[in-house]
Design an enzyme around this catalytic site. Structure first.
Site, PDB file in Angstrom:
ATOM      1  N   PHE A   1      41.996  37.793  53.846  1.00 36.97           N
ATOM      2  CA  PHE A   1      41.586  36.985  52.696  1.00 36.97           C
ATOM      3  C   PHE A   1      42.813  36.645  51.868  1.00 36.97           C
ATOM      4  O   PHE A   1      43.606  37.518  51.536  1.00 36.97           O
ATOM      5  CB  PHE A   1      40.561  37.730  51.823  1.00 36.97           C
ATOM      6  CG  PHE A   1      40.006  36.858  50.734  1.00 36.97           C
ATOM      7  CD1 PHE A   1      39.019  35.916  51.013  1.00 36.97           C
ATOM      8  CD2 PHE A   1      40.496  36.932  49.435  1.00 36.97           C
ATOM      9  CE1 PHE A   1      38.511  35.081  50.008  1.00 36.97           C
ATOM     10  CE2 PHE A   1      40.006  36.105  48.431  1.00 36.97           C
ATOM     11  CZ  PHE A   1      39.005  35.174  48.728  1.00 36.97           C
TER      12      PHE A   1
ATOM     13  N   ASP B   1      50.858  39.392  51.967  1.00 35.10           N
ATOM     14  CA  ASP B   1      49.974  39.144  50.835  1.00 35.10           C
ATOM     15  C   ASP B   1      49.646  40.497  50.213  1.00 35.10           C
ATOM     16  O   ASP B   1      48.847  41.268  50.749  1.00 35.10           O
ATOM     17  CB  ASP B   1      48.703  38.427  51.321  1.00 35.10           C
ATOM     18  CG  ASP B   1      47.709  38.200  50.185  1.00 35.10           C
ATOM     19  OD1 ASP B   1      47.823  38.862  49.133  1.00 35.10           O
ATOM     20  OD2 ASP B   1      46.800  37.376  50.363  1.00 35.10           O
TER      21      ASP B   1
ATOM     22  N   LYS C   1      46.526  39.872  40.694  1.00 38.26           N
ATOM     23  CA  LYS C   1      45.604  40.942  40.287  1.00 38.26           C
ATOM     24  C   LYS C   1      46.263  41.936  39.331  1.00 38.26           C
ATOM     25  O   LYS C   1      46.437  41.641  38.164  1.00 38.26           O
ATOM     26  CB  LYS C   1      45.053  41.655  41.531  1.00 38.26           C
ATOM     27  CG  LYS C   1      44.012  40.806  42.294  1.00 38.26           C
ATOM     28  CD  LYS C   1      43.299  41.632  43.337  1.00 38.26           C
ATOM     29  CE  LYS C   1      42.335  40.854  44.192  1.00 38.26           C
ATOM     30  NZ  LYS C   1      41.060  40.569  43.556  1.00 38.26           N
TER      31      LYS C   1
END
Ligand code: PLP
Length: 403
Positions: free
Chosen positions: A136, A221, A250
């Site tokens: 993702f 990532d 995040k």
């Protein structure tokens, strides 16, 4: 104005289906909803609130910056952005930083940079991007196409081309499709949304080797794994593999929206003036908060504390499992942990989430079979114990409903 869950359906685009709980206040790892009901937070807003809610250092940084300067265009630069970039480069392999506002945007920048790098150095034919099933990377059209769940990118017309997917933790499937046409491989060192699945050390080392062999860039990532989540500032430090590009978001802002793409100087130089940009990227408020977060997170005390808290989580989860027999395994690293449900409870992760909410606990799922925990990195032992007592009651509810 009376604001309740029903209003959502009247005024919001229906791309989410949020819970009826409406939190209004948070402090550390406790949150209170409109009715004053208290929750222990083991979710941290999906691995974002790495210092819990309203950490005093973050509040202070935000208040201080909010009285100095909120915004500039990228025609100027600003002190918080430069200070944060300096600290990020000092703490990692990277020599250059690009700031964005989210994980998807950091990844979008990484993918565009990789394509531009390959075109400049090689030729237009070197455009293949390889990523992994169940990976993702965000919801912009490029990043969602690179993500490994076609369902998320289907139904929006023609997709960006040159993207291929192979099996995570299976080097042979990567080897099969990789060639000198490959411009980049994008991978999460541990898949988060895909079920909390750590990348094997040998696999990640093999990906690095294949990238070197074919002159392709390796993009890690670390939007979910980064900023202390696994017990080091970034997870790559524990893999023995150094990527060419790393993306972070995040926890980087601890709750303030910010993303960053980190890379080496020789790669960065291919994003020349005017090739990419963002109005808010490097916003002084976001960078000031992220610097305050980094000053707390990137310390021996907090990073080793993550490992200690991981041990507490694992101990409690195995105690609950010995009594109630619901998990097949607990996997993950640091405070990104996934309790994979056994065959009897497969497909029921959401039931555990809902029951936890009823018991006053926030948890996450990762797919239908995994209950995910991404609490604050500085959650107290007392909050862990209280949260686990509530989780055990939630497990009892789900088990009772199954009978
Ligand atoms: N990359 C990873 C590994 C993620 O887990 C996420 C979000 O869950 C993203 C990228 C997207 O980040 P954002 O939602 O900030 O765009």
């Amino acid at each position: 104005m009376q604001v309740g869950r029903a209003l959502f359906n009247d005024v919001m685009v229906p791309n989410y289906n949020p819970s009826s709980i409406i939190p209004v206040k948070g402090k550390g790892s406790r949150v209170w909803d409109q009715e004053g009901k208290e929750y222990v937070d083991f979710a941290g807003g999906i691995a974002v609130s790495c210092l819990g809610h309203c950490h005093p250092n973050m509040v202070e940084a935000l208040q201080e910056q909010s009285q100095k300067l909120w915004h500039l265009s990228n025609v100027m630069t600003n002190e918080p952005a430069l200070r944060l970039a300096k600290k990020l480069t000092q703490a990692t392999f990277a020599e250059r930083v690009y700031f964005a506002n989210s994980g998807a945007e950091a990844n979008e920048a990484a993918l565009k940079l990789a394509r531009r790098w390959a075109m400049d150095k090689f030729d237009e034919g070197k455009d293949q991007i390889i990523a992994f099933h169940k990976g993702f990377h965000g919801r912009t059209f490029f990043t969602v196409t690179v993500g490994g769940q076609a369902a998320y990118s289907d139904g929006f017309g023609p997709k960006p081309g040159g993207v291929q997917h192979v099996t995570f933790n299976d080097l042979s499937s990567l080897k099969e499709v990789m060639s000198d046409r490959t411009c980049a491989v994008m991978v999460e060192p541990m898949q988060g949304e895909g079920g909390v699945v750590p990348g094997d050390k040998e696999f990640l080392a093999g990906v690095r080797e294949l990238c070197d062999e074919h002159n392709a860039l390796l993009i890690f990532d670390e939007v979910q794994t980064g900023f202390g989540r696994t017990g080091t500032l970034y997870a790559y430090e524990q893999t023995g593999v150094v990527p060419d590009i790393l993306t972070s978001a995040k926890a980087l802002g601890g709750g303030f929206p910010i993303g960053a793409m980190l890379t080496r100087a020789d790669i960065a130089e291919h994003l020349k003036v005017g090739t990419h940009g963002s109005t808010y990227g490097g916003n002084p408020l976001g960078c000031a908060v992220a610097e305050a977060v980094m000053d707390v997170v990137n310390t021996e005390e907090v990073l080793s504390g993550v490992k200690a808290r991981e041990a507490m989580f694992r101990k409690e989860l195995s105690r609950i499992n010995e009594k109630h027999n619901v998990f097949a395994e607990v996997r993950g690293q640091g405070l990104l942990l996934g309790a994979a449900l056994n065959d009897q409870f497969k497909g029921k992760a959401r039931d555990f989430l809902v029951a936890s909410g009823e018991e006053g606990l926030m948890v996450l799922v990762a797919g239908m079979d995994v209950v995910r925990f991404t609490p604050s990195l500085v959650i107290t032992e007392q909050d862990i114990q209280e949260g686990m007592a509530r989780f055990e009651r939630a497990v009892e509810r789900v088990v009772a409903a199954q009978k």
